[in-house]
Scaffold this active site. Structure first.
Site, short mmCIF file in Angstrom:
data_model
loop_
_atom_site.label_atom_id
_atom_site.label_comp_id
_atom_site.label_asym_id
_atom_site.label_seq_id
_atom_site.Cartn_x
_atom_site.Cartn_y
_atom_site.Cartn_z
CD GLN A 41 -1.18 0.20 3.90
OE1 GLN A 41 -1.75 -1.04 4.07
NE2 GLN A 41 -1.49 1.45 4.48
CG HIS A 179 -3.38 -2.71 9.30
ND1 HIS A 179 -3.26 -1.40 8.40
CD2 HIS A 179 -2.84 -3.61 9.27
CE1 HIS A 179 -2.34 -2.35 7.73
NE2 HIS A 179 -1.73 -3.55 8.30
CG ASN A 195 -0.34 -6.06 6.37
OD1 ASN A 195 -0.51 -5.41 6.56
ND2 ASN A 195 1.04 -5.96 7.73
#
Length: 225
Positions: A41, A179, A195
């Site tokens: 990201q 998160h 993740n």
């Protein structure tokens, strides 16, 4: 990474689907070819978009027979799922479950058609050809175990200390949700999570959390159907 607020407005549904045969209480959807590649990201609080996209990609692979090399567009969610009724805020944070609601309403396009830039932009494609029928939330660790036998799911967590993680089973966290990630497996001792911090982080982009509500992982997972 930023995850805004608590939701509680998405219905919790019972799906009348047969549980996939052959699983015990241990499941790892990576070994079933359902989990798509780990992404990055970057310096953008778009974890919510990555968690929702991971859930959508795996849905397409598992239930629509799409190749697991599918790459859908997080940037489209960052740019287009803002404002009423979704209230995501691009690189400043958002809601994975609301991103899935946007996908249900609009469809999602591919990453090649709408590339990831890790910045806020004007929405340039408000629809896509990859679609889902609905979104559901799951409450509680036991319910998550049951659903996880059928599919992986987006989850929200406290990742305040995750930057220190390299390998093994992790438990050094509180329950201040900040998160969003993707739950892909469960064993007797750990949850396995994908993740969005690239493959150089953790166990090739994955983390194992101690079983139970570690890092608040059991508080509000969601999935596409």
């Amino acid at each position: 990474s930023t995850y805004l607020g608590e939701m509680g407005t998405i219905p919790i549904v019972e799906l009348n689907e047969p549980v996939n045969k052959g699983f015990t209480e241990e499941v790892d959807w990576r070994t079933k070819g359902v989990v798509t590649a780990v992404k990055n990201q970057g310096q953008c609080g778009s974890c919510w978009a990555f968690a929702a996209t991971a859930a959508h990609e795996s849905y397409q692979v598992q239930f629509k027979s799409v190749a697991n090399t599918i790459n859908l567009s997080e940037q489209q969610l960052v740019d287009c799922s803002t404002g009423s009724p979704y209230y995501n805020d691009g690189c400043n944070g958002g809601y994975g479950v609301r991103a899935l609601e946007w996908i249900k309403d609009h469809g999602q396009t591919t990453g090649s058609e709408y590339p990831y830039k890790a910045v806020n932009q004007e929405c340039s494609a408000n629809s896509g050809s990859y679609r889902i029928f609905g979104v559901a939330e799951v409450a509680g660790c036991e319910e998550i175990e049951e659903v996880l036998l059928r599919r992986p799911m987006a989850v929200r967590v406290d990742a305040s200390n995750w930057h220190t993680y390299k390998s093994g089973i992790f438990s050094n966290c509180a329950k201040n949700i900040n998160h969003a990630v993707f739950l892909v497996g469960s064993s007797e001792t750990a949850w396995t999570i994908k993740n969005s911090w690239a493959t150089t982080w953790g166990e090739s982009g994955f983390i194992r959390l101690a079983k139970g509500d570690t890092c608040a992982v059991c508080q509000g997972p969601s999935f596409a159907f």
